[in-house]
Design a protein around this motif. Structure first.
Motif, mmCIF file in Angstrom:
data_model
loop_
_atom_site.group_PDB
_atom_site.id
_atom_site.type_symbol
_atom_site.label_atom_id
_atom_site.label_comp_id
_atom_site.label_asym_id
_atom_site.label_seq_id
_atom_site.Cartn_x
_atom_site.Cartn_y
_atom_site.Cartn_z
ATOM 1 N N THR A 1 7.802 13.072 3.083
ATOM 2 C CA THR A 1 8.115 11.530 3.723
ATOM 3 C C THR A 1 7.143 10.768 3.381
ATOM 4 N N PHE A 2 7.163 9.713 3.096
ATOM 5 C CA PHE A 2 6.157 8.340 3.639
ATOM 6 C C PHE A 2 6.746 7.573 5.168
ATOM 7 N N ILE A 3 5.340 7.082 5.927
ATOM 8 C CA ILE A 3 6.130 5.697 7.075
ATOM 9 C C ILE A 3 5.044 4.848 6.450
ATOM 10 N N GLY A 4 5.966 3.327 6.531
ATOM 11 C CA GLY A 4 5.087 2.229 7.037
ATOM 12 C C GLY A 4 5.433 1.860 7.945
ATOM 13 N N GLU A 5 4.236 1.319 8.750
ATOM 14 C CA GLU A 5 4.504 0.461 10.154
ATOM 15 C C GLU A 5 3.205 -0.847 9.748
ATOM 16 N N GLU B 1 0.588 -1.373 -0.207
ATOM 17 C CA GLU B 1 -0.091 -0.279 0.124
ATOM 18 C C GLU B 1 0.675 1.566 0.411
ATOM 19 N N GLU B 2 1.661 1.156 0.920
ATOM 20 C CA GLU B 2 2.631 2.163 0.789
ATOM 21 C C GLU B 2 3.692 2.722 -0.202
ATOM 22 N N TYR B 3 4.372 1.358 -0.773
ATOM 23 C CA TYR B 3 4.750 1.998 -2.298
ATOM 24 C C TYR B 3 4.167 2.257 -3.850
ATOM 25 N N GLU B 4 3.153 1.939 -3.541
ATOM 26 C CA GLU B 4 2.257 1.700 -4.563
ATOM 27 C C GLU B 4 1.862 3.642 -4.317
ATOM 28 N N THR B 5 1.244 4.236 -3.544
ATOM 29 C CA THR B 5 1.253 5.187 -2.900
ATOM 30 C C THR B 5 1.964 6.277 -3.257
ATOM 31 N N MET B 6 3.512 5.902 -2.930
ATOM 32 C CA MET B 6 5.100 6.447 -3.452
ATOM 33 C C MET B 6 4.825 6.829 -4.802
ATOM 34 N N LEU B 7 4.345 5.536 -5.666
ATOM 35 C CA LEU B 7 4.797 5.990 -6.542
ATOM 36 C C LEU B 7 3.828 6.161 -7.424
ATOM 37 N N LYS B 8 2.458 6.712 -7.377
ATOM 38 C CA LYS B 8 1.448 7.097 -7.595
ATOM 39 C C LYS B 8 1.807 9.103 -7.621
ATOM 40 N N SER B 9 2.763 9.038 -6.022
ATOM 41 C CA SER B 9 2.954 9.986 -5.859
ATOM 42 C C SER B 9 4.043 11.390 -7.141
ATOM 43 N N ALA B 10 4.498 9.598 -7.631
ATOM 44 C CA ALA B 10 5.604 10.297 -9.246
ATOM 45 C C ALA B 10 5.145 11.419 -10.013
ATOM 46 N N GLY B 11 3.625 11.029 -10.207
ATOM 47 C CA GLY B 11 2.343 12.315 -11.334
ATOM 48 C C GLY B 11 2.508 11.767 -12.674
ATOM 49 N N ILE B 12 2.865 10.159 -12.918
ATOM 50 C CA ILE B 12 2.760 9.389 -14.353
ATOM 51 C C ILE B 12 1.521 9.722 -15.009
ATOM 52 N N GLN B 13 1.863 10.014 -16.219
ATOM 53 C CA GLN B 13 0.957 10.085 -16.656
ATOM 54 C C GLN B 13 0.309 9.186 -18.393
ATOM 55 N N ALA B 14 -0.840 9.032 -18.359
ATOM 56 C CA ALA B 14 -0.804 7.412 -19.472
ATOM 57 C C ALA B 14 -0.208 8.209 -20.908
#
Length: 285
Positions: A212-216, A35-48
């Motif tokens: 910053t992203f946190i995973g617990e 979940e955290e890794y996918e959120t970080m990737l989505k934060s990159a702003g990748i477009q179709a």
């Protein structure tokens, strides 16, 4: 024991000698923190429709979601130093895990084997920790070279200074280990993550952001978390018991090594694990 600070390689080391870089280990880490890794990737702003370079792709954990983000009209190039990881990406492609064309090859982020102005975005996860300062500067210039004007460079890496691992062990135990190995490149690189925005600006990137992203994870754990955390407990326990640390510290670190013991740390009802990552994004003007 040794005071050399050399990080002992484990089964999670890749054939390049990089510790914690083997493809199956990276997959286990991704499954635990999906979940955290996918959120970080989505934060990159990748477009179709974009053309993406995954620089240091490992076994391709990020590629299925990345391919969904760019869609069938997009293109992904995946680069990794370890040929075994490149083979894993090929196996993912054959299994139909990607939603767009993915081309994988072996190579170094320090000397990217791509033409100038080729990509809309370069994504790089958990790689810069392995680079010396000189290599990091060369890598950033290479990423800038292969990125089109108006494109983006996004680096995600561990901020080990913000981690709180191995609860309920006292956090000073980890601090003392980090002090002993702070001269080792992987540790030094993971301690440099919050400084990356300055490196981005030095190579001329604009509109630089840092998040910053946190995973617990805590007791009780699901099966994916148990599998990954057992690997990490073994890794850090073996490392700590090889260093010149106080005997009382060594006794505590041994709790990470015996999974059959009723005192095994993961079984503790107060077990707590926190990882912290930084994601840096810069614009190629």
């Amino acid at each position: 024991m040794t005071n050399s600070g050399e990080v002992p390689y484990t089964s999670s080391s890749s054939s390049t000698g990089h510790s914690l870089a083997e493809g199956s280990y990276l997959d286990a880490h991704f499954d635990c923190m999906r979940e955290e890794y996918e959120t970080m990737l989505k934060s990159a702003g990748i477009q179709a429709g974009w053309s993406i370079l995954d620089a240091g792709a490992g076994g391709g954990s990020h590629l299925p979601l990345m391919s969904q983000l760019v869609g069938p009209k997009g293109q992904i190039d995946a680069l990794d130093l370890d040929p075994k990881n490149v083979e894993m990406i090929g196996q993912r492609a054959e299994a139909g895990q990607f939603n767009c064309s993915v081309t994988a090859k072996s190579g170094s982020v320090v000397d990217l084997p791509y033409e100038d102005n080729q990509f809309d975005l370069v994504w790089c996860a958990n790689v810069t920790q392995y680079l010396s300062d000189d290599e990091l500067m060369q890598t950033l210039n290479e990423m800038k070279r292969v990125t089109r004007s108006g494109g983006f460079i996004v680096i995600k890496d561990t901020d080990i200074d913000g981690c709180r691992q191995f609860g309920p062990l006292h956090p000073l135990l980890l601090r003392r280990v980090l002090e002993r190995i702070s001269h080792v490149q992987q540790a030094a690189g993971a301690l440099r993550t919050t400084m990356l925005p300055g490196w981005f600006r030095r190579v001329g990137l604009k509109s630089v952001t840092y998040k910053t992203f946190i995973g617990e994870r805590m007791h009780p754990l699901d099966s994916a978390s148990e599998a990954f955390i057992d690997t990490m407990l073994e890794y850090w326990g073996n490392l700590a018991t090889r260093l010149e640390l106080p005997e009382e510290d060594i006794a505590q670190w041994r709790r990470l090594l015996d999974k059959d013991s009723p005192n095994y740390l993961r079984k503790d009802p107060d077990f707590y694990w926190r990882e912290t990552w930084g994601v840096v994004r810069g614009h190629v003007a």
